[in-house]
Design an enzyme around this catalytic site. Structure first.
Site, mmCIF file in Angstrom:
data_model
loop_
_atom_site.group_PDB
_atom_site.id
_atom_site.type_symbol
_atom_site.label_atom_id
_atom_site.label_comp_id
_atom_site.label_asym_id
_atom_site.label_seq_id
_atom_site.Cartn_x
_atom_site.Cartn_y
_atom_site.Cartn_z
ATOM 1 N N HIS A 121 0.813 -1.218 0.000
ATOM 2 C CA HIS A 121 0.000 0.000 0.000
ATOM 3 C C HIS A 121 0.848 1.271 0.000
ATOM 4 O O HIS A 121 0.335 2.358 0.271
ATOM 5 C CB HIS A 121 -0.956 0.004 1.196
ATOM 6 C CG HIS A 121 -2.060 -0.992 1.069
ATOM 7 N ND1 HIS A 121 -2.888 -1.333 2.123
ATOM 8 C CD2 HIS A 121 -2.485 -1.731 0.020
ATOM 9 C CE1 HIS A 121 -3.768 -2.248 1.712
ATOM 10 N NE2 HIS A 121 -3.534 -2.499 0.445
ATOM 11 N N CYS A 154 7.472 19.849 -12.307
ATOM 12 C CA CYS A 154 6.355 20.291 -13.157
ATOM 13 C C CYS A 154 5.374 21.216 -12.437
ATOM 14 O O CYS A 154 4.382 21.631 -13.029
ATOM 15 C CB CYS A 154 5.607 19.086 -13.717
ATOM 16 S SG CYS A 154 4.572 18.240 -12.508
#
Length: 256
Positions: A121, A154
């Site tokens: 997970h 970004c």
């Protein structure tokens, strides 16, 4: 059948392939709240409603506040006897893989080798971009003065590197589990501290022990896996696992 009896019928006690699957119940004994039950609530909010892409899109600051608090709690927590027992078993087994649903770092801090562990997970101390593939490990680099961290590549929003409800499991980690299962059956499977509500946990446990392997469930409560277990230990992992592992090791030593 007791673990001791199982071992005495084996040609070599820990000349065995071992799979261990752990869930939130193991870390709960180190003070890490589970998602289920009142103890898992945060500011009266249900964690299962916070750990979703939709919650992050709706209120990323709230989600980050929650994860920063979780990170602080994990940093101050210590591995418990269950974590240490699993690390000990990893040292003695011929082949070993630990698959944990826990996103904390208590297993490796207890000594479980990272190359023999899959965090299916994700890792709560990884921060990754929600837009590109940039990620970093933030255990010692926590930017708590920045409400919403941005990607240096970004400018996209950064998010915790965990698997949220409704998201796919990470392919690389899935492949590691599948490769281990495909390499051969396991002699011993231990499932500890998980409610086994995710179908893949039951699937892996049953596939691993399909060829007459021992399947031991360690959980105070009954789970969907219970009816398949060859042995059900209705104790907490911190109580049961040190005894289980020591029985295996002592039994082996007595024959050397």
């Amino acid at each position: 059948m007791s673990i001791l009896a199982w071992d005495r019928q084996s040609s070599t006690m820990l000349d065995a392939r071992v799979l261990v699957l752990t869930g939130a119940g193991v870390s709960a004994e180190s003070g890490i709240p589970t998602f289920r039950g009142k103890d898992g609530y945060w500011r009266n909010l249900d964690p299962t409603k916070l750990a979703t892409p939709e919650a992050f899109a709706r209120d990323p600051k709230l989600v980050w506040d929650w994860y920063r608090e979780r990170r602080r709690r994990i940093r101050s927590a210590q591995p418990n006897p269950a974590h240490r027992a699993i690390a000990k078993l990893a040292q003695h087994a011929r082949e070993f893989l630990l698959v944990t649903q826990n996103v904390d770092d208590l297993h490796p801090r207890a000594g479980s080798p990272k190359e023999k562990m899959v965090q299916i997970h994700g890792d709560i101390f990884v921060t990754r971009c929600s837009r590109c593939d940039f990620s970093r490990h933030d255990y010692a680099h926590e930017s708590e003065d920045i409400d919403l961290p941005r990607c240096p590549r970004c400018e996209g929003l950064m998010r915790p590197g965990v698997v949220w409800f409704g998201e796919q499991l990470p392919w690389d980690e899935l492949r590691r589990v599948e490769n281990y299962l495909e390499d051969g059956p396991c002699d011993l499977v231990i499932v500890a501290g998980t409610t086994a509500t995710f179908g893949y946990i039951i699937d892996w446990a049953l596939r691993a022990g399909a060829s007459d392997g021992e399947l031991i469930e360690v959980n105070p409560e009954q789970t969907p896996l219970s009816r398949f277990a060859t042995q059900r230990v209705r104790e907490s992992a911190a109580v049961a696992l040190p005894r289980i592992v020591d029985e295996l090791i002592i039994s082996r030593s007595s024959r050397l």
